[in-house]
Design an enzyme around this catalytic site. Structure first.
Site, PDB file in Angstrom:
ATOM      1  N   ASP A 191      -6.890  -3.034  -7.150  1.00 47.13           N
ATOM      2  CA  ASP A 191      -7.435  -3.617  -5.932  1.00 47.13           C
ATOM      3  C   ASP A 191      -7.692  -5.092  -6.150  1.00 47.13           C
ATOM      4  OD1 ASP A 191      -8.453  -2.391  -3.212  1.00 47.13           O
ATOM      5  OD2 ASP A 191      -9.717  -4.101  -3.693  1.00 47.13           O
ATOM      6  N   TYR A 211     -14.564 -12.161   0.939  1.00 46.61           N
ATOM      7  CA  TYR A 211     -15.202 -10.869   0.646  1.00 46.61           C
ATOM      8  C   TYR A 211     -16.514 -11.061  -0.101  1.00 46.61           C
ATOM      9  CZ  TYR A 211     -11.584  -7.619   2.162  1.00 46.61           C
ATOM     10  OH  TYR A 211     -10.723  -6.869   2.923  1.00 46.61           O
ATOM     11  N   ARG A 216      -3.571   6.579   0.674  1.00 51.86           N
ATOM     12  CA  ARG A 216      -4.120   7.798   1.283  1.00 51.86           C
ATOM     13  C   ARG A 216      -3.150   8.587   2.143  1.00 51.86           C
ATOM     14  NH1 ARG A 216      -9.114   4.697   3.586  1.00 51.86           N
ATOM     15  NH2 ARG A 216      -7.456   3.164   3.566  1.00 51.86           N
ATOM     16  N   ARG A 218      -7.535  11.695  -5.634  1.00 51.54           N
ATOM     17  CA  ARG A 218      -8.818  11.170  -5.133  1.00 51.54           C
ATOM     18  C   ARG A 218      -9.847  12.276  -4.893  1.00 51.54           C
ATOM     19  NH1 ARG A 218     -11.764   8.661  -4.071  1.00 51.54           N
ATOM     20  NH2 ARG A 218     -11.784   7.354  -2.222  1.00 51.54           N
ATOM     21  N   ARG A 274       0.824  -1.216   0.000  1.00 46.69           N
ATOM     22  CA  ARG A 274       0.000   0.000   0.000  1.00 46.69           C
ATOM     23  C   ARG A 274       0.863   1.273   0.000  1.00 46.69           C
ATOM     24  NH1 ARG A 274      -5.500  -0.574   1.802  1.00 46.69           N
ATOM     25  NH2 ARG A 274      -6.116  -2.652   1.210  1.00 46.69           N
TER      26      ARG A 274
HETATM   27  O1  CP3 Z   1       0.075  -1.546  -2.536  1.00 46.30           O
HETATM   28  C1  CP3 Z   1      -0.225  -0.630  -3.326  1.00 46.30           C
HETATM   29  O2  CP3 Z   1       0.182   0.539  -3.218  1.00 46.30           O
HETATM   30  C2  CP3 Z   1      -1.092  -0.983  -4.526  1.00 46.30           C
HETATM   31  C3  CP3 Z   1      -2.470  -0.780  -4.346  1.00 46.30           C
HETATM   32  C4  CP3 Z   1      -3.366  -1.706  -3.527  1.00 46.30           C
HETATM   33  C5  CP3 Z   1      -4.616  -1.261  -3.053  1.00 46.30           C
HETATM   34  N1  CP3 Z   1      -5.278  -2.343  -2.555  1.00 46.30           N
HETATM   35  C6  CP3 Z   1      -5.115   0.116  -3.150  1.00 46.30           C
HETATM   36  C7  CP3 Z   1      -6.210   0.559  -2.279  1.00 46.30           C
HETATM   37  C8  CP3 Z   1      -3.239  -3.058  -3.205  1.00 46.30           C
HETATM   38  C9  CP3 Z   1      -2.068  -4.012  -3.410  1.00 46.30           C
HETATM   39  C10 CP3 Z   1      -4.475  -3.443  -2.601  1.00 46.30           C
HETATM   40  C11 CP3 Z   1      -4.773  -4.825  -2.196  1.00 46.30           C
HETATM   41  C12 CP3 Z   1      -5.914  -5.064  -1.313  1.00 46.30           C
HETATM   42  N2  CP3 Z   1      -7.168  -4.500  -1.382  1.00 46.30           N
HETATM   43  C13 CP3 Z   1      -5.925  -6.013  -0.278  1.00 46.30           C
HETATM   44  C14 CP3 Z   1      -4.760  -6.934   0.073  1.00 46.30           C
HETATM   45  C15 CP3 Z   1      -3.769  -6.253   0.935  1.00 46.30           C
HETATM   46  C16 CP3 Z   1      -4.248  -6.054   2.343  1.00 46.30           C
HETATM   47  O3  CP3 Z   1      -4.328  -4.882   2.731  1.00 46.30           O
HETATM   48  O4  CP3 Z   1      -4.489  -7.044   3.032  1.00 46.30           O
HETATM   49  C17 CP3 Z   1      -7.192  -5.987   0.317  1.00 46.30           C
HETATM   50  C18 CP3 Z   1      -7.658  -6.822   1.491  1.00 46.30           C
HETATM   51  C19 CP3 Z   1      -7.978  -5.044  -0.395  1.00 46.30           C
HETATM   52  C20 CP3 Z   1      -9.409  -4.680  -0.182  1.00 46.30           C
HETATM   53  C21 CP3 Z   1      -9.557  -3.264   0.166  1.00 46.30           C
HETATM   54  N3  CP3 Z   1      -9.419  -2.235  -0.727  1.00 46.30           N
HETATM   55  C22 CP3 Z   1      -9.888  -2.696   1.425  1.00 46.30           C
HETATM   56  C23 CP3 Z   1     -10.106  -3.496   2.690  1.00 46.30           C
HETATM   57  C24 CP3 Z   1      -9.947  -1.315   1.250  1.00 46.30           C
HETATM   58  C25 CP3 Z   1     -10.389  -0.250   2.226  1.00 46.30           C
HETATM   59  C26 CP3 Z   1      -9.691  -0.171   3.496  1.00 46.30           C
HETATM   60  C27 CP3 Z   1      -8.242   0.236   3.381  1.00 46.30           C
HETATM   61  O5  CP3 Z   1      -7.405  -0.320   4.096  1.00 46.30           O
HETATM   62  O6  CP3 Z   1      -7.944   1.157   2.607  1.00 46.30           O
HETATM   63  C28 CP3 Z   1      -9.596  -1.043  -0.084  1.00 46.30           C
HETATM   64  C29 CP3 Z   1      -9.475   0.283  -0.707  1.00 46.30           C
HETATM   65  C30 CP3 Z   1      -8.140   0.657  -1.198  1.00 46.30           C
HETATM   66  N4  CP3 Z   1      -7.347  -0.127  -1.974  1.00 46.30           N
HETATM   67  C31 CP3 Z   1      -7.518   1.923  -0.994  1.00 46.30           C
HETATM   68  C32 CP3 Z   1      -6.308   1.859  -1.665  1.00 46.30           C
HETATM   69  C33 CP3 Z   1      -5.288   2.954  -1.781  1.00 46.30           C
HETATM   70  C34 CP3 Z   1      -8.115   3.112  -0.257  1.00 46.30           C
HETATM   71  C35 CP3 Z   1      -9.303   3.605  -0.984  1.00 46.30           C
HETATM   72  C36 CP3 Z   1      -9.413   5.119  -1.076  1.00 46.30           C
HETATM   73  O7  CP3 Z   1      -8.573   5.768  -1.709  1.00 46.30           O
HETATM   74  O8  CP3 Z   1     -10.396   5.625  -0.539  1.00 46.30           O
END
Ligand code: CP3
Length: 360
Positions: free
Chosen positions: A79, A156, A34, A43, A30
């Site tokens: 994602d 999910y 944010r 965003r 990640r």
């Molecule tokens: O790593 C990176 O920089 C690449 C981008 C990336 C995102 N999601 C961007 C994202 C990656 C590799 C993921 C994978 C992902 N998504 C996982 C596996 C990794 C982990 O954290 O266990 C999971 C479980 C998700 C599902 C997901 N997507 C959740 C639970 C959420 C919301 C809560 C949170 O922690 O942000 C997202 C949204 C998300 N995916 C955001 C980002 C930057 C935030 C959304 C926003 O900008 O509002």
């Protein structure tokens, strides 16, 4: 097949192959997200899934941490939930709450609602984002592709979002084992095809996120998670033997030995796992990635450096890719991420110099 400029920094790939290298490579799960003001700026005018679906925006956000920090890898901005989407489930990203499925899978009969996706066309925007990002990286560092793991995507799709104890998806495993296997196999087939296409589009290292592995007791992991994870690695090894495959099975302590017997080249550890113990279990069967507690980035830069030193010491210099034990938090300070990256570079070089034979 496009051709791309040669890599000027391939430390990530060499570490994955467990070759001796002059310093430890580092990236952060990640790392685009944010906590970066430049991400928030994008965003503020675009919805999350619009960024994901617009290759120019996805590439821009992927490159943001690469422009800011001297990291050794970029990870494509996307994602894991794009797979449930192309299987036919609606997924919304709700501000402050995370993912939400308005109509998740409730009972096995709902499997008839799923379609058979074609990642090459249904997820063409991810593939285009990879190719564009690879061009724009211009060889600065490798580009990482990724997918969710079958069990985590199943969880999910049934829970409909995050959940307290994941009782709905675990209920399927106990109550509907056959339907669970059917769903897991359908997801697995899609993931294999998807990652194969990601590699063809430019991904140089592919990571499978089993973020909810730790919900499962060992026998359930071995029945419903491991075989599908293993299939993915095996199929990719056959098609792209030179592209490292990485598995992050968060919380699955008991699975290290079994994962080391699969075709994954790298095992990513969460922050609760002990690096020295993991190394003793895994041996040279896989490289290790991880695993500083993301919350350690709340500490002062001096403390971060001390923690990085402990981490690097515990992993040793060979076959280690430094990372966090899970993703960056939205309230992390960018400067502290920078301190982490710089510390890995400086201290890993220093430790190698200290270990090198004198004279010569
Ligand atoms: O790593 C990176 O920089 C690449 C981008 C990336 C995102 N999601 C961007 C994202 C990656 C590799 C993921 C994978 C992902 N998504 C996982 C596996 C990794 C982990 O954290 O266990 C999971 C479980 C998700 C599902 C997901 N997507 C959740 C639970 C959420 C919301 C809560 C949170 O922690 O942000 C997202 C949204 C998300 N995916 C955001 C980002 C930057 C935030 C959304 C926003 O900008 O509002």
């Amino acid at each position: 097949m496009s051709s791309f400029p040669p890599l000027t920094n391939d430390l990530l790939l060499r570490a994955a192959r467990q070759e001796p290298i002059p310093r430890t490579p580092v990236w952060m799960m990640r790392q685009a997200g944010r906590y970066l003001p430049e991400y928030q700026a994008v965003r503020s005018t675009h919805e999350f899934f619009d960024v994901v679906r617009t290759p120019a925006l996805a590439a821009e956000v992927t490159l943001q941490p690469v422009e800011r920090f001297p990291i050794d890898a970029a990870i494509i901005f996307s994602d894991i939930l794009v797979i449930p989407q192309v299987l036919g489930l609606e997924v919304q990203m709700v501000k402050g709450k995370g993912p939400h499925f308005p109509d998740p899978l409730a009972e096995p009969a709902d499997l008839s609602r799923l379609r058979t996706p074609d990642p090459a066309t249904d997820l063409d925007y991810v593939l285009e984002a990879l190719t564009l990002t690879r061009q724009r990286l211009n060889g600065r560092c490798p580009l990482i592709g990724f997918s969710g793991a079958p069990w985590t995507l199943m969880a999910y799709s049934i829970e409909g979002g995050g959940s307290k104890n994941f009782s709905a998806s675990k209920r399927w495993l106990y109550r509907y084992p056959e339907a669970s296997h059917e769903l897991l196999q359908r997801i697995t087939d899609t993931v294999i095809d998807y990652l194969d296409h990601q590699i063809q589009a430019g991904a140089q290292y592919v990571q499978v996120f089993d973020s909810w592995a730790g919900l499962l007791p060992q026998p359930l992991f071995e029945t419903f998670a491991l075989p599908y994870l293993a299939q993915i690695a095996e199929a990719l090894t056959e098609r792209h033997p030179d592209v490292p495959r990485v598995v992050f099975a968060k919380g699955a302590h008991y699975a290290l030995d079994a994962l080391a017997d699969t075709d994954y080249s790298v095992i990513s550890l969460d922050w609760t796992m002990d690096p020295a113990e993991a190394r003793a279990t895994v041996g040279s069967r896989a490289a290790l990635q991880g695993n500083l507690d993301p919350s350690a980035l709340y500490a002062t830069p001096d403390d971060i450096r001390a923690q990085v030193r402990r981490m690097l010491d515990a992993f040793g210099p060979t076959g280690h890719i430094a990372n966090l034990g899970h993703g960056m938090h939205p309230d992390h300070q960018p400067a502290h991420a920078g301190a982490f990256v710089d510390a890995v570079h400086a201290i890993s070089e220093e430790l190698r110099a200290a270990d090198a034979p004198a004279g010569g």
